[in-house]
Design an enzyme around this catalytic site. Structure first.
Site, PDB file in Angstrom:
ATOM      1  N   GLU A 100       0.806  -1.226   0.000  1.00 14.89           N
ATOM      2  CA  GLU A 100       0.000   0.000   0.000  1.00 14.89           C
ATOM      3  C   GLU A 100       0.843   1.281   0.000  1.00 14.89           C
ATOM      4  OE1 GLU A 100      -4.200  -0.348   1.661  1.00 14.89           O
ATOM      5  OE2 GLU A 100      -2.923  -1.032   3.314  1.00 14.89           O
ATOM      6  N   HIS A 119      -0.576   5.472   7.768  1.00 17.27           N
ATOM      7  CA  HIS A 119      -1.725   4.630   7.403  1.00 17.27           C
ATOM      8  C   HIS A 119      -1.823   3.504   8.422  1.00 17.27           C
ATOM      9  CE1 HIS A 119      -4.524   2.020   5.481  1.00 17.27           C
ATOM     10  NE2 HIS A 119      -3.616   1.054   5.391  1.00 17.27           N
ATOM     11  N   HIS A 121      -4.686   0.535  10.630  1.00 16.67           N
ATOM     12  CA  HIS A 121      -5.969  -0.145  10.805  1.00 16.67           C
ATOM     13  C   HIS A 121      -6.373  -0.035  12.273  1.00 16.67           C
ATOM     14  CE1 HIS A 121      -3.874  -2.828   7.568  1.00 16.67           C
ATOM     15  NE2 HIS A 121      -4.308  -1.707   7.043  1.00 16.67           N
ATOM     16  N   HIS A 191     -11.539  -0.865   6.472  1.00 18.82           N
ATOM     17  CA  HIS A 191     -10.098  -1.038   6.327  1.00 18.82           C
ATOM     18  C   HIS A 191      -9.322  -0.277   7.399  1.00 18.82           C
ATOM     19  CE1 HIS A 191      -6.469  -0.319   3.352  1.00 18.82           C
ATOM     20  NE2 HIS A 191      -6.080  -0.749   4.526  1.00 18.82           N
TER      21      HIS A 191
HETATM   22 MN    MN Z   1      -4.026  -1.002   5.023  1.00 14.26          MN
END
Ligand code: MN
Length: 273
Positions: A100, A119, A121, A191
């Site tokens: 990603e 980024h 979760h 996500h």
């Molecule tokens: Mn991710």
């Protein structure tokens, strides 16, 4: 190197070898801070085996720095890889890279003001990404940066049904950056979330307090009707508290450095996951 990497074939940027500034060294303090950022985000419960943090190269805004494909808690300076804004690794030397990474490159491209991207979760945030009725808003003074609403990226609207929900190419990265717009936080349906800032330390702070705000908002919603921070309160609180980011960083750094050193001793640094 870049020209030997399969990714380079699809890059729209010039080949690395043609770039005269390719060997510009990264500020050693920035490199150390990026390692620390990885450790803090693990220690504060924002990332676990997954999730990542990047920073823009201090001497070339067309590049960013991100760990190779591994758990953030175990990252060392030797694990940091340079990328161009298309997510092509410039010095991976065959090492695996995050699927990603396009999140980072496309946000840096769309937002010249952004210096760092996280980024994750982080678990309390995900519920807000899957309900239409309850947008995430700032509920406490430490999270004023969230403001009065948060954009939510639904990959299905861009790539249709049946994806793995991950941002695995530049088109998806561009779409995510578009949904983020000029905000500092974007949720990603089913996500996680991505948060940005104009310094690395501020991005880490915001990632930590995005998770705190999500927990607090969920707890408050079980008690009764919430009085959210207003637009004006969001602006004032975020402007003031974010001058104190160094204080959180210094404490979190000490705690995380000890925790991650213990982990590395136990498991061995540099495991590829
Ligand atoms: Mn991710």
């Amino acid at each position: 190197m870049h020209q030997n990497n399969a990714e380079a074939a699809t890059s729209v940027l010039p080949a690395t070898d043609s770039r005269p500034d390719r060997d510009l060294p990264v500020d050693p303090d920035l490199l150390r801070d990026l390692v620390t950022a990885n450790h803090i985000l693990y220690d504060q419960g924002v990332v676990d085996a997954f999730g990542h943090v990047s920073v823009r190269h201090d001497k070339d805004p067309g590049r960013f720095l991100l760990a190779r494909n591994m758990a953030p808690a175990l990252v060392t300076e030797e694990d940091i890889v340079e990328f161009d804004l298309d997510g092509a690794p410039l010095n991976a030397a065959g090492r695996g890279v995050y699927m990603e990474r396009f999140i980072h490159g496309q946000i840096y491209r769309a937002r010249p003001d952004v210096i760092a991207v996280v980024h994750s979760h982080s678990p309390s945030v995900v519920p807000f990404s899957v309900v239409k009725e309850t947008p995430m808003r700032a509920v406490c003074h430490m999270a004023g940066f969230i403001g009065t609403g948060t954009p939510n990226f639904d990959i299905r609207e861009v790539a249709g049904d049946g994806t793995d929900l991950l941002i695995t190419n530049n088109d998806l990265g561009k779409a995510l950056a578009k949904t983020l717009g000029e905000k500092v936080l974007v949720l990603m349906r089913g996500h996680g979330s991505t948060v940005v800032a104009d310094t690395l330390k501020k991005a880490v702070y915001r990632a930590v307090y995005t998770e705190v705000n999500a927990r607090t908002q969920a707890a408050a919603s079980r008690l009764g009707e919430i009085t959210f921070l207003s637009e004006a309160e969001s602006e004032t609180t975020s402007r003031n508290i974010e001058t104190q980011v160094f204080r959180a960083w210094d404490f979190w750094k000490q705690k995380a450095t000890a925790a991650c050193a213990a982990l590395s001793n136990q498991f061995g640094a540099g495991q590829e996951l």
